[in-house]
Design an enzyme around this catalytic site. Structure first.
Site, mmCIF file in Angstrom:
data_model
loop_
_atom_site.group_PDB
_atom_site.id
_atom_site.type_symbol
_atom_site.label_atom_id
_atom_site.label_comp_id
_atom_site.label_asym_id
_atom_site.label_seq_id
_atom_site.Cartn_x
_atom_site.Cartn_y
_atom_site.Cartn_z
ATOM 1 C CG ASP A 95 112.578 -24.660 -31.391
ATOM 2 O OD1 ASP A 95 112.013 -24.006 -30.518
ATOM 3 O OD2 ASP A 95 112.772 -25.586 -32.460
ATOM 4 C CG ASP A 156 107.698 -27.748 -29.617
ATOM 5 O OD1 ASP A 156 105.770 -27.672 -29.419
ATOM 6 O OD2 ASP A 156 107.204 -28.639 -30.103
ATOM 7 N N GLY A 214 93.795 -25.880 -35.799
ATOM 8 C CA GLY A 214 94.912 -26.480 -35.592
ATOM 9 C C GLY A 214 95.495 -27.948 -35.946
HETATM 10 N N1 GLY Z 1 110.301 -28.570 -30.247
HETATM 11 C C1 GLY Z 1 110.291 -29.850 -30.803
HETATM 12 C C2 GLY Z 1 110.093 -31.242 -29.812
HETATM 13 O O1 GLY Z 1 109.365 -31.215 -29.242
HETATM 14 O O2 GLY Z 1 109.909 -31.854 -30.697
#
Ligand code: GLY
Length: 376
Positions: A95, A156, A214
């Site tokens: 992230d 994400d 997945g």
């Molecule tokens: N990237 C983690 C979320 O969207 O909760």
């Protein structure tokens, strides 16, 4: 549906700024937690994957108003991002784009802060180190030697890739862009199902590079479609096109958008997983805000002649309008947008504010109000 007028948007932006001003005294030396508790964000240090969104809100507010209080808050926070990169505080995950793109990279672009640029490049190196050349994916979570997490990518991550493109633009070093493009390729191939819904996460075999299976992490089930994941997909593939020029990614983002829009409830705010199309299932306003930004980005890349261009624009306007009904009350909260869901399976932040929802709601309003160069 008519586009929002300038007056309507200015009013919506003023509502957000009033809420940011309410929170600013509390969150100058600290940051809001990822999600609120009874609509109040606890204060945390720069330790979460979400800290960049509060700083991004400060930069958006500064771009909108030119008010010094937002710039100085953002600059103070960027110093903590520099320190976080230097001291490697909680950076063993993918992230890094969520953290550094709307904070340090925005600072470098907007103010020419060279320390912010240095921190952004350090973050990009850390993200690049998570790329596995055999499977062609960036490992989302965990230690790089953890066999449970090796080869696991998540949807994400699409929003983390702009950090890699930015690093190549800044340095001329193609390693960053090459990794982003291989990951995008694998994400489009395996995270997207044939019906254009998405897996939250997908496991690759890092010994052979073969696709495995997945699973979900934050969705209802492995074969359902987590609403925020789909929103990250719409926005992330549209951004993938912006950075790579790959035409097929526009069509892919549009297919994901169709799946998302076909499952919208009557009130235009998605439920937390798209298996639910209304009823009592909690809304995820943060997913709606991300999807609105994604649709607005997608519209920028569709030719004027595309028959669905107007449909996507109207959907973004309608969803953003609908979100105004879910603003926090002016008393008793320090967040902006209520009724988001952070992590349903772990029962965290349900029908609460989530800091990325606040950020993407303001970004959607900014995108509709003015010509704005995305941080992403
Ligand atoms: N990237 C983690 C979320 O969207 O909760």
């Amino acid at each position: 549906m008519a586009p929002p007028t300038a007056a309507e948007l200015d009013d919506a932006i003023a509502q957000v700024l009033a809420r940011l001003d309410r929170a600013l005294p509390q969150f100058s030396g600290s940051f809001p937690a990822p999600s609120s508790e009874r609509l109040i964000y606890p204060a945390i240090g720069n330790v979460e994957w979400t800290n960049g969104f509060w700083t991004g809100l400060m930069w958006l507010a500064w771009e909108l108003t030119g008010a010094e209080r937002y710039r100085s808050a953002a600059e103070q926070q960027v110093e903590s991002f520099v320190e976080r990169a230097d001291r490697r505080v909680n950076v063993e995950h993918h992230d890094l784009g969520f953290l550094y793109t709307p904070s340090a990279c925005a600072a470098w672009r907007l103010t020419g802060d060279t320390e912010a640029r240095r921190a952004g490049l350090a973050a990009a190196e850390l993200l690049l180190a998570r790329f596995d050349p055999v499977s062609g994916v960036i490992q989302a979570w965990g230690d790089l030697n953890d066999p449970e997490q090796a080869g696991r990518m998540i949807i994400d991550c699409n929003l983390n890739l702009p950090l890699l493109y930015w690093a190549t633009e800044e340095t001329g070093d193609a390693r960053f862009r090459t990794a982003a493009e291989r990951h995008l390729d694998q994400a489009s191939r395996y995270l997207v199902r044939p019906d254009a819904s998405t897996f939250h996460t997908f496991h690759m075999d890092t010994r052979t590079g073969a696709p495995s299976h997945g699973t979900t992490h934050q969705g209802h089930s492995d074969d359902s479609c987590w609403a925020r994941g789909q929103a990250w997909g719409i926005y992330g593939f549209a951004l993938g096109h912006l950075h790579s020029g790959r035409e097929d990614l526009v069509a892919l983002a549009a297919r994901l958008a169709n799946y998302f829009l076909n499952r919208l409830p009557d009130d235009l705010v998605c439920r937390w997983d798209l298996i639910f199309t209304g009823g009592d299932a909690p809304r995820d306003t943060s997913a709606a805000a991300i999807a609105a930004c994604g649709l607005l980005e997608l519209v920028r890349h569709l030719p004027l002649s595309d028959p669905d261009r107007g449909l996507y624009a109207r959907a973004a306007w309608g969803m953003t309008r609908a979100l105004a009904a879910h603003l926090t009350p002016l008393e008793g909260s320090n967040g902006v947008l209520a009724e988001a869901v952070y992590h349903m399976p772990n029962q965290i932040g349900i029908s609460e504010c989530c800091i990325w929802g606040d950020y993407f709601y303001l970004e959607a309003l900014v995108r509709m109000r003015r010509i704005w160069r995305p941080y992403w």
